[in-house]
Write a protein that holds these residues in place. Structure first.
Motif, PDB file in Angstrom:
ATOM      1  N   THR A  33       0.857  -1.176   0.000  1.00 53.31           N
ATOM      2  CA  THR A  33       0.000   0.000   0.000  1.00 53.31           C
ATOM      3  C   THR A  33       0.894   1.226   0.000  1.00 53.31           C
ATOM      4  N   ILE A  34       0.668   2.120  -0.943  1.00 51.91           N
ATOM      5  CA  ILE A  34       1.561   3.253  -1.171  1.00 51.91           C
ATOM      6  C   ILE A  34       1.197   4.425  -0.274  1.00 51.91           C
ATOM      7  N   ASP A  35       2.246   5.028   0.296  1.00 49.25           N
ATOM      8  CA  ASP A  35       2.083   6.254   1.069  1.00 49.25           C
ATOM      9  C   ASP A  35       3.450   6.903   1.235  1.00 49.25           C
ATOM     10  N   GLN A  36       3.462   8.216   1.179  1.00 50.79           N
ATOM     11  CA  GLN A  36       4.728   8.933   1.326  1.00 50.79           C
ATOM     12  C   GLN A  36       5.176   8.958   2.784  1.00 50.79           C
ATOM     13  N   ASN A  37       4.233   8.857   3.703  1.00 52.12           N
ATOM     14  CA  ASN A  37       4.549   8.855   5.127  1.00 52.12           C
ATOM     15  C   ASN A  37       4.500   7.425   5.646  1.00 52.12           C
ATOM     16  N   HIS A  38       5.630   6.790   5.719  1.00 49.07           N
ATOM     17  CA  HIS A  38       5.667   5.368   6.075  1.00 49.07           C
ATOM     18  C   HIS A  38       5.318   5.108   7.534  1.00 49.07           C
ATOM     19  N   ASN A  39       5.235   6.174   8.342  1.00 49.38           N
ATOM     20  CA  ASN A  39       4.850   5.985   9.740  1.00 49.38           C
ATOM     21  C   ASN A  39       3.438   5.436   9.867  1.00 49.38           C
ATOM     22  N   VAL A  40       2.618   5.672   8.837  1.00 53.05           N
ATOM     23  CA  VAL A  40       1.242   5.182   8.839  1.00 53.05           C
ATOM     24  C   VAL A  40       1.213   3.672   9.026  1.00 53.05           C
ATOM     25  N   PHE A  41       2.203   2.991   8.482  1.00 49.14           N
ATOM     26  CA  PHE A  41       2.167   1.530   8.438  1.00 49.14           C
ATOM     27  C   PHE A  41       2.927   0.850   9.580  1.00 49.14           C
ATOM     28  N   LYS A  42       3.285   1.623  10.589  1.00 45.89           N
ATOM     29  CA  LYS A  42       3.909   1.007  11.755  1.00 45.89           C
ATOM     30  C   LYS A  42       2.911   0.146  12.513  1.00 45.89           C
ATOM     31  N   LYS A  43       1.626   0.505  12.413  1.00 44.01           N
ATOM     32  CA  LYS A  43       0.568  -0.250  13.089  1.00 44.01           C
ATOM     33  C   LYS A  43      -0.378  -0.867  12.063  1.00 44.01           C
ATOM     34  N   SER A  44       0.147  -1.361  10.957  1.00 41.78           N
ATOM     35  CA  SER A  44      -0.707  -1.895   9.893  1.00 41.78           C
ATOM     36  C   SER A  44      -0.674  -3.414   9.863  1.00 41.78           C
ATOM     37  N   LEU A  45      -1.732  -3.964   9.279  1.00 45.92           N
ATOM     38  CA  LEU A  45      -1.826  -5.419   9.097  1.00 45.92           C
ATOM     39  C   LEU A  45      -2.507  -5.686   7.771  1.00 45.92           C
ATOM     40  N   HIS A  46      -1.862  -6.469   6.929  1.00 46.42           N
ATOM     41  CA  HIS A  46      -2.452  -6.820   5.642  1.00 46.42           C
ATOM     42  C   HIS A  46      -3.485  -7.923   5.852  1.00 46.42           C
ATOM     43  N   VAL A  47      -4.754  -7.619   5.526  1.00 48.05           N
ATOM     44  CA  VAL A  47      -5.834  -8.583   5.736  1.00 48.05           C
ATOM     45  C   VAL A  47      -6.621  -8.890   4.464  1.00 48.05           C
ATOM     46  N   GLY A  48      -6.451  -8.057   3.416  1.00 44.35           N
ATOM     47  CA  GLY A  48      -7.272  -8.208   2.223  1.00 44.35           C
ATOM     48  C   GLY A  48      -8.562  -7.408   2.349  1.00 44.35           C
ATOM     49  N   LEU A  49      -9.487  -7.635   1.434  1.00 42.07           N
ATOM     50  CA  LEU A  49     -10.749  -6.894   1.405  1.00 42.07           C
ATOM     51  C   LEU A  49     -11.935  -7.840   1.509  1.00 42.07           C
ATOM     52  N   PRO A  50     -12.839  -7.612   2.458  1.00 39.17           N
ATOM     53  CA  PRO A  50     -14.074  -8.417   2.487  1.00 39.17           C
ATOM     54  C   PRO A  50     -14.868  -8.183   1.206  1.00 39.17           C
ATOM     55  N   ILE A  51     -15.090  -9.227   0.422  1.00 41.18           N
ATOM     56  CA  ILE A  51     -15.783  -9.073  -0.857  1.00 41.18           C
ATOM     57  C   ILE A  51     -16.901 -10.099  -0.998  1.00 41.18           C
ATOM     58  N   ARG A  52     -17.739  -9.876  -2.012  1.00 33.90           N
ATOM     59  CA  ARG A  52     -18.848 -10.774  -2.320  1.00 33.90           C
ATOM     60  C   ARG A  52     -18.333 -11.988  -3.096  1.00 33.90           C
ATOM     61  N   TYR A  53     -19.038 -13.103  -2.985  1.00 38.12           N
ATOM     62  CA  TYR A  53     -18.682 -14.301  -3.731  1.00 38.12           C
ATOM     63  C   TYR A  53     -19.865 -14.782  -4.555  1.00 38.12           C
ATOM     64  N   SER A  54     -19.571 -15.339  -5.714  1.00 39.06           N
ATOM     65  CA  SER A  54     -20.620 -15.833  -6.603  1.00 39.06           C
ATOM     66  C   SER A  54     -21.235 -17.103  -6.044  1.00 39.06           C
ATOM     67  N   ASP A  55     -22.559 -17.219  -6.197  1.00 36.33           N
ATOM     68  CA  ASP A  55     -23.240 -18.419  -5.712  1.00 36.33           C
ATOM     69  C   ASP A  55     -24.041 -19.122  -6.795  1.00 36.33           C
ATOM     70  N   GLU A  56     -23.841 -18.733  -8.048  1.00 36.83           N
ATOM     71  CA  GLU A  56     -24.566 -19.396  -9.122  1.00 36.83           C
ATOM     72  C   GLU A  56     -23.837 -19.224 -10.452  1.00 36.83           C
ATOM     73  N   THR A  57     -24.204 -20.050 -11.397  1.00 39.11           N
ATOM     74  CA  THR A  57     -23.660 -19.942 -12.745  1.00 39.11           C
ATOM     75  C   THR A  57     -24.759 -19.422 -13.652  1.00 39.11           C
ATOM     76  N   LEU A  58     -24.487 -18.327 -14.341  1.00 37.96           N
ATOM     77  CA  LEU A  58     -25.512 -17.703 -15.163  1.00 37.96           C
ATOM     78  C   LEU A  58     -25.605 -18.330 -16.543  1.00 37.96           C
ATOM     79  N   HIS A  59     -24.491 -18.870 -17.026  1.00 40.61           N
ATOM     80  CA  HIS A  59     -24.478 -19.447 -18.368  1.00 40.61           C
ATOM     81  C   HIS A  59     -23.231 -20.316 -18.521  1.00 40.61           C
ATOM     82  N   ASN A  60     -23.223 -21.118 -19.540  1.00 44.30           N
ATOM     83  CA  ASN A  60     -22.055 -21.947 -19.814  1.00 44.30           C
ATOM     84  C   ASN A  60     -21.039 -21.162 -20.622  1.00 44.30           C
ATOM     85  N   ILE A  61     -19.787 -21.252 -20.232  1.00 49.00           N
ATOM     86  CA  ILE A  61     -18.715 -20.609 -20.995  1.00 49.00           C
ATOM     87  C   ILE A  61     -18.063 -21.691 -21.852  1.00 49.00           C
ATOM     88  N   ASP A  62     -18.334 -21.655 -23.138  1.00 48.71           N
ATOM     89  CA  ASP A  62     -17.793 -22.686 -24.019  1.00 48.71           C
ATOM     90  C   ASP A  62     -16.991 -22.036 -25.139  1.00 48.71           C
TER      91      ASP A  62
END
Length: 350
Positions: free
Chosen positions: A141-170
Motif C-alpha cells: 500500500t503506497i504512502d509517502q509517510n511510512h509511519n502510517v504503516f507502523k501499526k498496519s496489518l495486511h488482511v485483504g478486502l471483504p468481498i462478495r462471492y458468486s453463488d450461481e452460474t448464469l451461463h455456460n462458458i464454451d
C-alpha cells in the motif's frame, strides 16, 4: 457480547466490504452501520434498526461546507456513540469517517480503520494516528509517510462471492462484462460498445455482453447493440453483479477496490480504465497492481478510444491460452478470510 460499529458512505468501495463484514460479525456479535445519504442504497438489505444515517448540515462539496459539516457531524456522532456504547469502531475511509472515528477516540472507544485502495487516502492517513490498527487490502500500500504503516496489518478486502452460474462458458461463446456505473462516462460506454462491435466482426465466437452504464445512457446503448445484432443485457445496476464477474471471460471496468479484488478472487482477465477524477488518482494505483504482473491492461481514460479498446479485446480473445496463466497469477494475490482476520485482530486489542 461485543458490539461493533462500521463507518463508511458514498461509494461501493466503502460500503460493499462493510456489508460483507456485517454478515460475518452478526454471527457472534452485534453490529451497527453508520453511513451517509449516498451510502444508504448499499444497505437496503439490512434491518432498519441496524442502520444509522448521518446527514450533513449543508449538502455541498465546497470547502466552507466541509468546515461547517465537520463539527456538526462530530457532535452528532458523539451523541450516538454515547448512546450505543460500542466495543469498537471500524472506519472504511472517506471524509465521512473523520468526525465519527474522532468522536469515538475522544471518548475512549477502540478505533480501527481499513484501507481498501493501493494508495492510502487522506482521511485514513489522518485517522491512522488514532487507530489501534490500520488494515490494508493490498500487500503493498503506497504512502509517502511510512509511519502510517507502523501499526498496519495486511488482511485483504471483504468481498462478495458468486453463488450461481448464469451461463455456460464454451468455445463458441465469449462473455464480456462492462462495468461503468455512475463513473462510466457516456463516451466510455459508447467506445466500449463500438470496440465490441468491431471485434465481433473479426472472430468466430459469439460475444455476449453484460453492460452496466449510467442510467441516462441505458436506452442508447441497448439500441446500439440491437442494431448490430449483438446479444447484450444493459442496465444501470445489476443486483447479481458478482455472478456476472465470476462467469465472464473478460472484465472491462473502472478500477475501484471492490471490483479489482473481485477480479483477483475470480481470476478473470481485465481491461481497467481508472476513473481520472478519483481522489488522489487512487484507481490508477489499484489498476497498476494487476498491470504490473501482466494480469490486466491498464488504459488511461484519455486513451480509452474505440480502436485502442478493440485491439486489446481482440488480443485477449486470440490468446486464450494466456487466460490460465492470468488466473494462476491472480490466485497468488488472494488473501483468504479477510473478515476473520479483521475481527480476530480487533478482539486482541479491545
Amino acid at each position: 457480547m461485543n458490539r461493533y460499529i462500521l463507518i463508511g458512505g458514498g461509494t461501493g468501495g466503502h460500503c460493499i466490504p462493510m456489508n460483507v463484514l456485517y454478515d460475518y460479525i452478526i454471527k457472534d456479535s452485534q453490529c451497527i452501520i453508520i453511513t451517509d445519504t449516498k451510502g444508504m442504497r448499499f444497505f437496503k438489505n439490512r434491518p432498519p434498526e441496524s442502520i444509522i444515517v448521518l446527514k450533513k448540515l449543508i449538502n455541498s462539496q465546497s470547502q466552507i461546507a466541509y468546515l461547517i459539516n465537520l463539527p456538526y457531524l462530530f457532535v452528532k456522532s458523539l451523541w450516538i456513540l454515547l448512546q450505543v456504547k460500542p466495543s469498537a469502531l471500524i472506519g472504511f475511509g472517506g471524509y465521512f469517517t473523520i468526525p465519527v472515528i474522532s468522536a469515538g477516540w475522544i471518548i475512549g472507544i477502540s478505533v480501527f480503520i481499513h484501507e481498501g485502495n493501493a494508495l492510502i487516502g487522506k482521511a485514513n492517513k489522518f485517522l491512522s494516528n488514532f487507530a489501534k490498527k490500520t488494515f490494508t487490502t493490498f500487500k503493498k500500500t503506497i504512502d509517502q509517510n511510512h509511519n502510517v504503516f507502523k501499526k498496519s496489518l495486511h488482511v485483504g478486502l471483504p468481498i462478495r462471492y458468486s453463488d450461481e452460474t448464469l451461463h455456460n462458458i464454451d468455445t463458441d461463446q465469449y462473455t464480456i462484462c462492462v462495468l461503468g456505473g455512475s463513473q462510466g462516462a457516456k463516451n466510455l460506454s459508447f467506445n466500449v460498445a463500438e470496440a465490441i462491435n468491431s471485434v465481433q466482426k473479426q472472430i468466430k465466437e459469439n460475444i455476449i455482453v453484460y453492460h452496466q452504464c449510467r442510467k441516462e445512457d441505458v436506452s442508447d446503448i441497448i439500441q446500439f447493440y440491437n442494431s448490430h445484432q449483438i446479444t447484450a443485457k444493459v442496465k444501470n445496476y445489476f443486483s447479481e453483479m458478482i455472478n456476472l464477474i465470476a462467469n465472464s471471460n473478460l472484465i472491462i471496468s473502472r478500477s475501484g477496490s471492490s471490483t479489482v479484488n473481485e477480479i483477483i478472487n475470480n481470476g478473470i482477465p481485465s481491461i481497467l480504465i481508472p476513473f481520472p477524477y478519483a481522489s488522489d488518482n487512487h484507481q490508477f494505483y489499484n489498476a497498476q497492481v494487476l498491470n504490473e504482473i501482466n494480469c490486466s491492461v491498464l488504459i488511461e481514460d484519455k486513451n480509452a478510444n474505440a480502436k485502442n479498446l478493440e485491439i486489446n479485446i481482440l488480443n485477449y480473445i486470440k490468446n486464450k491460452h494466456k487466460n490460465l496463466n492470468i488466473s494462476n497469477q491472480l490466485k497468488s494475490l488472494i488473501t483468504y478470510n479477510p473478515s476473520l482476520k479483521i475481527i480476530d485482530e480487533i478482539e486482541t486489542k479491545i
